[in-house]
Design an enzyme around this catalytic site. Structure first.
Site, PDB file in Angstrom:
ATOM      1  N   ALA A  95       0.819  -1.213   0.000  1.00  0.00           N
ATOM      2  CA  ALA A  95       0.000   0.000   0.000  1.00  0.00           C
ATOM      3  C   ALA A  95       0.851   1.261   0.000  1.00  0.00           C
ATOM      4  O   ALA A  95       0.444   2.289  -0.539  1.00  0.00           O
ATOM      5  CB  ALA A  95      -0.938   0.002   1.210  1.00  0.00           C
TER       6      ALA A  95
ATOM      7  N   HIS B 269      -5.556   5.282  -2.150  1.00  0.00           N
ATOM      8  CA  HIS B 269      -6.182   6.269  -1.270  1.00  0.00           C
ATOM      9  C   HIS B 269      -5.583   7.652  -1.572  1.00  0.00           C
ATOM     10  O   HIS B 269      -4.431   7.742  -2.031  1.00  0.00           O
ATOM     11  CB  HIS B 269      -5.923   5.867   0.183  1.00  0.00           C
ATOM     12  CG  HIS B 269      -6.543   6.737   1.205  1.00  0.00           C
ATOM     13  ND1 HIS B 269      -5.938   7.888   1.653  1.00  0.00           N
ATOM     14  CD2 HIS B 269      -7.712   6.645   1.876  1.00  0.00           C
ATOM     15  CE1 HIS B 269      -6.707   8.467   2.564  1.00  0.00           C
ATOM     16  NE2 HIS B 269      -7.795   7.732   2.718  1.00  0.00           N
TER      17      HIS B 269
ATOM     18  N   ILE C 240      -4.056   9.761   0.033  1.00  0.00           N
ATOM     19  CA  ILE C 240      -2.759  10.047   0.653  1.00  0.00           C
ATOM     20  C   ILE C 240      -1.606   9.365  -0.082  1.00  0.00           C
ATOM     21  O   ILE C 240      -0.436   9.727   0.099  1.00  0.00           O
ATOM     22  CB  ILE C 240      -2.775   9.599   2.135  1.00  0.00           C
ATOM     23  CG1 ILE C 240      -1.648  10.252   2.919  1.00  0.00           C
ATOM     24  CG2 ILE C 240      -2.691   8.103   2.259  1.00  0.00           C
ATOM     25  CD1 ILE C 240      -1.655   9.893   4.397  1.00  0.00           C
ATOM     26  N   LYS C 241      -1.923   8.379  -0.941  1.00  0.00           N
ATOM     27  CA  LYS C 241      -0.884   7.545  -1.534  1.00  0.00           C
ATOM     28  C   LYS C 241      -0.184   8.240  -2.708  1.00  0.00           C
ATOM     29  O   LYS C 241      -0.560   9.330  -3.123  1.00  0.00           O
ATOM     30  CB  LYS C 241      -1.479   6.212  -1.977  1.00  0.00           C
ATOM     31  CG  LYS C 241      -2.061   5.381  -0.835  1.00  0.00           C
ATOM     32  CD  LYS C 241      -1.041   5.108   0.261  1.00  0.00           C
ATOM     33  CE  LYS C 241      -1.467   4.019   1.233  1.00  0.00           C
ATOM     34  NZ  LYS C 241      -2.691   4.307   1.978  1.00  0.00           N
ATOM     35  N   ASN C 242       0.835   7.573  -3.268  1.00  0.00           N
ATOM     36  CA  ASN C 242       1.687   8.195  -4.280  1.00  0.00           C
ATOM     37  C   ASN C 242       0.960   8.485  -5.580  1.00  0.00           C
ATOM     38  O   ASN C 242       1.336   9.401  -6.308  1.00  0.00           O
ATOM     39  CB  ASN C 242       2.921   7.333  -4.521  1.00  0.00           C
ATOM     40  CG  ASN C 242       3.823   7.293  -3.303  1.00  0.00           C
ATOM     41  OD1 ASN C 242       3.359   7.217  -2.176  1.00  0.00           O
ATOM     42  ND2 ASN C 242       5.130   7.350  -3.515  1.00  0.00           N
TER      43      ASN C 242
END
Length: 391
Positions: free
Chosen positions: A161, A185, A187-189
């Site tokens: 994740a 999500h 917030i992810k890269n």
């Protein structure tokens, strides 16, 4: 209490969405096909091409991906799955929801990657799987973990994740054909709003995962209702409703080609944090893992040195918020959370490194659209906290 550093709040994280993503999303909506369909298939194809794997299965979240993976592996009552003590809740929750037991392994104190030696101590005749986390965007020690489970019947499922674009030694995480699960999500890269992807090379297991993500039926809506489709279908087994819709995949189609550029900027910011923090010995970043790797810098985590300040980590977070600086906490140790602590009579000392780190870590803002000036504000706020509360 320290003064505000900024007139406006600096968020801990925010997605970078441009005109291309907006245009693709609008085109998807205008097409009249917004659930799982051609864009989801295209996004899966892009993922397969990037990683060179046989199968990429898009789902509504990484948690959903782990849920159907654990189900497909037959994990259930009487089974155990080893999970790092520092990870997001779903790593353990999905195990519990299937009636199995989450067993927590400690982490290494300097990197917070799962400790292979502690994993070895936790393996029993009931262990069905180990789900190591590539924590914060650095890879865990896959060689050591694979050697542990080789020939035991225990399956290693990588929680990737945090690790889109991470490399372990000479391979990108997810590219070796073993099952790995990614998150999109916000917030992810990269992001699809919410969403996840399961990658693997096992044809039979991939077919089962596709069934489980959509009610256990042989055809999704696109297969039944597009111009060349036929509406009849069969139910092979009960399944879940975890299929990624085209509206999410539309974002992913435009985000994935930007991943390497996003990660380059994350790497620049991380290097700059490390240099600036040298002047603050009370606040130390995680150490790099001691093997060849490429860090995707999903998170930049620091640790408050023991006894360095007169206030605790939670008070530091409060002070940063007052200074208009967002920060995160990744993660409170799972073995200290009420459900697991009470059900299994766990104590902090059962995973002592996780318990210690869990009380002292925090995550600093890190995302590609962050400026150097934004980062200077973060460091200024930390300097003021240290100056005011130094022990």
């Amino acid at each position: 209490m320290i003064e505000q550093v900024r007139a406006t709040f600096l968020p801990f994280s925010q997605p970078v969405l441009g005109d291309e993503e907006i245009e693709e999303l609008v085109a998807c909506v205008r097409s009249g096909w917004i659930t799982t369909g051609p864009r989801t298939a295209q996004f899966e194809a892009l993922f397969r091409e990037r990683l060179g794997v046989a199968h990429a299965i898009a789902v509504t979240s990484a948690s959903a991906g782990w849920h159907i993976a654990a189900h497909a592996l037959g994990i259930g009552p009487g089974d155990e799955v080893i999970v790092p003590a520092i990870t997001w809740a779903s790593s353990a929750n999905m195990v519990e929801l299937l009636g199995a037991r989450a067993v927590f392994a400690d982490v290494l104190p300097e990197t917070l990657q799962v400790d292979p030696e502690d994993v070895a101590r936790r393996i029993t005749s009931r262990t069905r799987a180990v789900i190591p986390v590539h924590f914060a965007g650095a890879p865990c020690d896959l060689t050591a973990l694979r050697q542990l489970v080789e020939g035991t019947g225990v399956t290693l499922v990588e929680d990737a994740a945090h690790a889109l674009g991470t490399r372990y030694q000479d391979r990108e995480i997810g590219s070796d054909g073993h099952m790995a699960i990614f998150s999109f999500h916000p917030i992810k890269n990269i992001t699809t709003g919410e969403g996840g992807m399961v990658v693997l090379n096992d044809d039979a297991l991939a077919e089962r995962l596709r069934l489980l993500r959509f009610h256990g039926v042989t055809k999704d809506a696109w297969s039944r209702y597009n111009r060349k489709g036929a509406p009849e279908y069969e139910i092979i087994e009960p399944g879940y409703k975890y299929n990624m819709p085209d509206m999410q995949a539309a974002l992913g189609l435009r985000q994935l080609p930007k991943l390497d550029g996003f990660n380059r900027r994350r790497t620049q910011l991380a290097a700059r944090y490390t240099a600036l923090l040298q002047a603050l010995p009370e606040i130390t970043p995680l150490a790099p893992v001691p093997y060849a790797h490429h860090h995707a810098w999903h998170l930049y985590i620091v640790c408050i040195e023991q006894g360095a300040l007169r206030i605790g980590r939670n008070e530091v977070l409060d002070e940063l918020a007052r200074a208009n600086i967002g920060a995160g906490l990744h993660f409170p140790p799972l073995h200290t959370q009420p459900y697991y602590r009470n059900k299994y009579h766990l104590r902090p000392e059962d995973c002592p490194c996780a318990a210690d780190a869990g009380s002292r870590i925090l995550s600093l803002p890190l995302y590609p659209s962050m400026t150097d000036a934004d980062q200077d504000d973060v460091i200024t706020a930390l300097e003021r906290v240290v100056q005011r509360y130094r022990a």
